[in-house]
Motif scaffolding. Structure first.
Motif, PDB file in Angstrom:
ATOM      1  N   LEU A  32     -15.926 114.200  77.093  1.00  0.00           N
ATOM      2  CA  LEU A  32     -16.530 113.990  78.404  1.00  0.00           C
ATOM      3  C   LEU A  32     -15.571 113.125  79.221  1.00  0.00           C
ATOM      4  N   ALA A  33     -15.134 113.619  80.369  1.00  0.00           N
ATOM      5  CA  ALA A  33     -14.225 112.859  81.232  1.00  0.00           C
ATOM      6  C   ALA A  33     -15.065 112.014  82.187  1.00  0.00           C
ATOM      7  N   VAL A  34     -14.948 110.697  82.067  1.00  0.00           N
ATOM      8  CA  VAL A  34     -15.776 109.792  82.879  1.00  0.00           C
ATOM      9  C   VAL A  34     -15.048 109.502  84.201  1.00  0.00           C
ATOM     10  N   SER A  35     -15.578 110.117  85.259  1.00  0.00           N
ATOM     11  CA  SER A  35     -14.877 110.095  86.554  1.00  0.00           C
ATOM     12  C   SER A  35     -15.433 109.061  87.527  1.00  0.00           C
ATOM     13  N   LYS A  36     -16.327 108.182  87.058  1.00  0.00           N
ATOM     14  CA  LYS A  36     -16.890 107.154  87.938  1.00  0.00           C
ATOM     15  C   LYS A  36     -15.781 106.374  88.637  1.00  0.00           C
ATOM     16  N   THR A  37     -16.012 106.091  89.869  1.00  0.00           N
ATOM     17  CA  THR A  37     -15.100 105.362  90.778  1.00  0.00           C
ATOM     18  C   THR A  37     -13.877 106.173  91.200  1.00  0.00           C
ATOM     19  N   LEU A 215     -19.195 113.460  70.567  1.00  0.00           N
ATOM     20  CA  LEU A 215     -18.861 113.502  71.987  1.00  0.00           C
ATOM     21  C   LEU A 215     -18.302 112.142  72.378  1.00  0.00           C
ATOM     22  N   VAL A 216     -17.041 112.132  72.810  1.00  0.00           N
ATOM     23  CA  VAL A 216     -16.446 110.869  73.264  1.00  0.00           C
ATOM     24  C   VAL A 216     -16.402 110.862  74.780  1.00  0.00           C
ATOM     25  N   ARG A 217     -16.684 109.685  75.357  1.00  0.00           N
ATOM     26  CA  ARG A 217     -16.756 109.527  76.814  1.00  0.00           C
ATOM     27  C   ARG A 217     -15.545 108.722  77.262  1.00  0.00           C
ATOM     28  N   VAL A 218     -14.576 109.380  77.871  1.00  0.00           N
ATOM     29  CA  VAL A 218     -13.293 108.732  78.145  1.00  0.00           C
ATOM     30  C   VAL A 218     -13.024 108.688  79.642  1.00  0.00           C
ATOM     31  N   GLY A 219     -12.843 107.481  80.160  1.00  0.00           N
ATOM     32  CA  GLY A 219     -12.584 107.309  81.581  1.00  0.00           C
ATOM     33  C   GLY A 219     -11.166 106.856  81.866  1.00  0.00           C
ATOM     34  N   SER A 220     -10.906 105.552  81.660  1.00  0.00           N
ATOM     35  CA  SER A 220      -9.630 104.969  82.109  1.00  0.00           C
ATOM     36  C   SER A 220      -8.411 105.623  81.463  1.00  0.00           C
ATOM     37  N   ALA A 221      -8.505 106.087  80.238  1.00  0.00           N
ATOM     38  CA  ALA A 221      -7.335 106.717  79.596  1.00  0.00           C
ATOM     39  C   ALA A 221      -7.013 108.074  80.214  1.00  0.00           C
ATOM     40  N   ILE A 222      -7.936 108.620  81.009  1.00  0.00           N
ATOM     41  CA  ILE A 222      -7.657 109.879  81.727  1.00  0.00           C
ATOM     42  C   ILE A 222      -7.302 109.596  83.184  1.00  0.00           C
ATOM     43  N   PHE A 223      -8.136 108.784  83.831  1.00  0.00           N
ATOM     44  CA  PHE A 223      -8.018 108.634  85.287  1.00  0.00           C
ATOM     45  C   PHE A 223      -7.278 107.365  85.711  1.00  0.00           C
ATOM     46  N   GLY A 224      -7.081 106.431  84.789  1.00  0.00           N
ATOM     47  CA  GLY A 224      -6.425 105.165  85.133  1.00  0.00           C
ATOM     48  C   GLY A 224      -7.438 104.043  85.264  1.00  0.00           C
TER      49      GLY A 224
END
Ligand code: PLP
Length: 237
Positions: A32-37, A215-224
């Motif tokens: 899951l790509a966490v795109s918040k912000t 299911l892993v929820r990954v934000g900063s490692a994808i989007f910064g």
């Protein structure tokens, strides 16, 4: 290649490696790509790189993105806390919710899910390590809540999610994640058709996979890195 697509590649490589080390099939660990912000442009770039499932914490911010990107075949997961006055917009806009931790919210989401949409896919948020102020149902109460959710027509119970407290202590982290897995297995043994154990983020996805995450929820490692708090997604686009 964009930074986002390069980052997605390295996350997939980390997931694959963690699965090999845990003797698990990487086909059973979703990203899951966490795109918040981040704005719609970042989501579009991830989508071009093959990512289809996105997680959002702030309902108002998410709804703008979901609407702006409705021409794409994306799956939207609500992973932030839900107040009663937001259940309608969540029920109308998202495909999944990971943060159901009380019956009242579950009932409202079920009642408010539009009849023309498939049931909302739901994970029960379980508070394994925190005190009474932390979101999530206590492990002892999780099975009863899950059983109630499974009977609600607007919802489809999928499993549980947990957000362990931040800690550099990998042994403590593993024991919290193993505790979450035990709650999940108890649901399976009780006959509930659950297949999703949502845990693991940028910093700890390897530990989560070793402990059974699906299911892993990954934000900063994808989007910064992110600024704190919600943003106006169109202003950034
Ligand atoms: C922000 C967030 C994430 C992603 O965290 P990163 O450390 O950026 O990967 C995952 N899960 C939840 C519930 C979040 O709020």
């Amino acid at each position: 290649m964009t930074t986002i697509s390069a980052n997605l590649q390295s996350i997939h490589a980390r997931i694959d490696k963690a699965c090999r080390q845990a003797h698990r099939d990487s086909g059973f660990v979703a990203l899951l790509a966490v795109s918040k912000t981040f704005g719609v442009e970042a989501v579009e770039q991830a989508h071009v790189a093959g990512q289809t499932a996105f997680g959002e914490n702030y309902v108002q911010e998410a709804v703008v993105k979901i609407h702006a990107l409705r021409h794409l075949a994306l799956q939207w997961h609500c992973i932030g806390p839900i107040q009663s006055n937001k259940t309608r917009v969540v029920a109308e806009s998202f495909d999944w919710v990971h943060t159901v931790d009380r019956i009242k919210i579950a009932q409202r989401l079920s009642d408010q899910r539009p009849a023309n949409l498939p049931p909302l896919q739901v994970c029960i948020q379980v508070n394994v390590d925190g005190g009474p102020t932390k979101s999530g149902v206590a492990p002892d109460a999780a099975l009863a809540l899950a059983t109630a959710v499974a009977a609600m027509p607007g919802l489809c119970l999928r499993g549980i999610m947990c957000i362990p407290d931040d800690t550099p202590d990998l042994i403590a982290l593993s024991s919290v994640m193993t505790g979450a897995r035990e709650v999940f297995v108890r649901m399976q043994l009780a006959g509930l058709a659950v297949d999703t154990l949502s845990m693991g983020m940028s910093a700890d996805l390897e530990t989560a996979i070793a402990c059974g995450s699906t299911l892993v929820r990954v934000g900063s490692a994808i989007f910064g890195g992110r600024a704190r708090g919600p943003i106006d997604p169109l202003a950034l686009a």
